[in-house]
Design a protein around this motif. Structure first.
Motif, PDB file in Angstrom:
ATOM      1  N   THR A 178       0.853  -1.192   0.000  1.00 17.11           N
ATOM      2  CA  THR A 178       0.000   0.000   0.000  1.00 17.11           C
ATOM      3  C   THR A 178       0.885   1.235   0.000  1.00 17.11           C
ATOM      4  O   THR A 178       2.048   1.188   0.433  1.00 17.11           O
ATOM      5  CB  THR A 178      -0.914   0.068   1.249  1.00 17.11           C
ATOM      6  N   TRP A 179       0.344   2.336  -0.474  1.00 18.45           N
ATOM      7  CA  TRP A 179       1.084   3.601  -0.441  1.00 18.45           C
ATOM      8  C   TRP A 179       1.360   4.026   0.992  1.00 18.45           C
ATOM      9  O   TRP A 179       2.429   4.556   1.301  1.00 18.45           O
ATOM     10  CB  TRP A 179       0.326   4.695  -1.186  1.00 18.45           C
ATOM     11  N   GLN A 180       0.424   3.763   1.911  1.00 13.53           N
ATOM     12  CA  GLN A 180       0.620   4.151   3.310  1.00 13.53           C
ATOM     13  C   GLN A 180       1.849   3.449   3.891  1.00 13.53           C
ATOM     14  O   GLN A 180       2.684   4.085   4.561  1.00 13.53           O
ATOM     15  CB  GLN A 180      -0.625   3.807   4.148  1.00 13.53           C
ATOM     16  N   ARG A 181       1.962   2.157   3.644  1.00 15.92           N
ATOM     17  CA  ARG A 181       3.129   1.411   4.147  1.00 15.92           C
ATOM     18  C   ARG A 181       4.414   1.863   3.460  1.00 15.92           C
ATOM     19  O   ARG A 181       5.461   1.928   4.090  1.00 15.92           O
ATOM     20  CB  ARG A 181       2.922  -0.091   3.964  1.00 15.92           C
ATOM     21  N   PHE A 201       5.123   4.950   2.268  1.00 14.83           N
ATOM     22  CA  PHE A 201       5.549   6.230   2.826  1.00 14.83           C
ATOM     23  C   PHE A 201       6.045   6.079   4.259  1.00 14.83           C
ATOM     24  O   PHE A 201       7.003   6.739   4.667  1.00 14.83           O
ATOM     25  CB  PHE A 201       4.429   7.266   2.729  1.00 14.83           C
ATOM     26  N   LYS A 202       5.414   5.210   5.035  1.00  9.96           N
ATOM     27  CA  LYS A 202       5.884   4.958   6.398  1.00  9.96           C
ATOM     28  C   LYS A 202       7.301   4.386   6.356  1.00  9.96           C
ATOM     29  O   LYS A 202       8.170   4.789   7.132  1.00  9.96           O
ATOM     30  CB  LYS A 202       4.939   4.003   7.126  1.00  9.96           C
ATOM     31  N   ARG A 255       5.499  11.536   5.481  1.00 10.14           N
ATOM     32  CA  ARG A 255       4.060  11.547   5.698  1.00 10.14           C
ATOM     33  C   ARG A 255       3.345  11.193   4.399  1.00 10.14           C
ATOM     34  O   ARG A 255       3.646  11.720   3.337  1.00 10.14           O
ATOM     35  CB  ARG A 255       3.608  12.928   6.173  1.00 10.14           C
ATOM     36  N   CYS A 256       2.399  10.302   4.484  1.00 12.86           N
ATOM     37  CA  CYS A 256       1.636   9.863   3.323  1.00 12.86           C
ATOM     38  C   CYS A 256       0.683  10.975   2.886  1.00 12.86           C
ATOM     39  O   CYS A 256       0.048  11.610   3.734  1.00 12.86           O
ATOM     40  CB  CYS A 256       0.844   8.602   3.672  1.00 12.86           C
ATOM     41  N   PRO A 257       0.579  11.228   1.588  1.00 13.01           N
ATOM     42  CA  PRO A 257      -0.392  12.223   1.106  1.00 13.01           C
ATOM     43  C   PRO A 257      -1.795  11.841   1.570  1.00 13.01           C
ATOM     44  O   PRO A 257      -2.160  10.668   1.602  1.00 13.01           O
ATOM     45  CB  PRO A 257      -0.283  12.140  -0.415  1.00 13.01           C
ATOM     46  N   SER A 258      -2.593  12.858   1.905  1.00 18.43           N
ATOM     47  CA  SER A 258      -3.917  12.579   2.466  1.00 18.43           C
ATOM     48  C   SER A 258      -4.980  12.351   1.401  1.00 18.43           C
ATOM     49  O   SER A 258      -6.043  11.820   1.697  1.00 18.43           O
ATOM     50  CB  SER A 258      -4.342  13.714   3.402  1.00 18.43           C
ATOM     51  N   LYS A 276      -5.855  11.351  -2.982  1.00 15.89           N
ATOM     52  CA  LYS A 276      -5.330  10.804  -4.235  1.00 15.89           C
ATOM     53  C   LYS A 276      -4.758  11.910  -5.114  1.00 15.89           C
ATOM     54  O   LYS A 276      -3.781  11.706  -5.823  1.00 15.89           O
ATOM     55  CB  LYS A 276      -6.421  10.040  -4.985  1.00 15.89           C
ATOM     56  N   LEU A 304      -1.266  12.611  -3.944  1.00 10.20           N
ATOM     57  CA  LEU A 304      -0.391  11.537  -4.400  1.00 10.20           C
ATOM     58  C   LEU A 304      -0.094  11.694  -5.888  1.00 10.20           C
ATOM     59  O   LEU A 304       1.053  11.554  -6.321  1.00 10.20           O
ATOM     60  CB  LEU A 304      -1.020  10.175  -4.123  1.00 10.20           C
TER      61      LEU A 304
END
Length: 154
Positions: free
Chosen positions: A15-18, A20-21, A26-29, A31, A34
């Motif tokens: 996933t994009w969240q994983r 960026f972590k 910080r993951c973009p909030s 789409k 992103l």
């Protein structure tokens, strides 16, 4: 090893969240945010000469990963493919930055060998994979990996 643990983790990121972590950003909030980041990455890639205008990106998924490198996918070639050569070229300005090309050899799910700049041949019982080692020049470097597919175990 530390490298192997990182590779194993990277392969598990889905996933994009994983993602960026993992890279500590910080993951973009949204789409849209992103999409802007990805567009800027492509723009920067072009400015740095990593790709050229008009490059065919048809082999890249909508999510930004290569079809060849996406986890769980397969890439098929003709059955008579015998040799593969991979060349990795990079450049830098100022502080020396290295980019490494590595070939991880698996038998099933078990890693049996890592061929890279410091371990330039493998697997141990053959020279089926050969790495050039660091080939450096004033502003960059090259790694070339040759694979003799006939010499690898099935």
């Amino acid at each position: 090893t530390h490298f192997q643990r990182h590779v194993t983790y990277i392969l598990s990121v889905n996933t994009w969240q994983r993602f960026f972590k993992f890279i500590g950003v910080r993951c973009p909030s949204t789409k849209g945010d992103l999409a802007r980041i990805l567009r800027n990455a492509v723009k920067n890639s072009r400015c740095k000469g990593y790709h050229k205008a008009g490059m065919d990106f048809s082999r890249v998924h909508a999510n930004g990963t290569s079809k060849i490198l996406a986890k769980g996918q397969q890439y098929s070639t003709s059955s008579d493919l015998r040799r593969v050569m991979f060349t990795d070229r990079w450049g830098f300005h100022g502080n020396t930055v290295y980019l490494d090309a590595s070939c991880l050899l698996y038998r099933g799910r078990k890693l049996i060998n890592t061929v890279d700049y410091s371990n330039t041949r493998g697997p141990a019982d053959s020279d089926a994979v050969q790495h050039s080692g660091d080939v450096m020049h004033a502003s960059g470097g090259t790694h070339t990996i040759h694979l003799d597919l006939q010499s690898l175990d099935a």
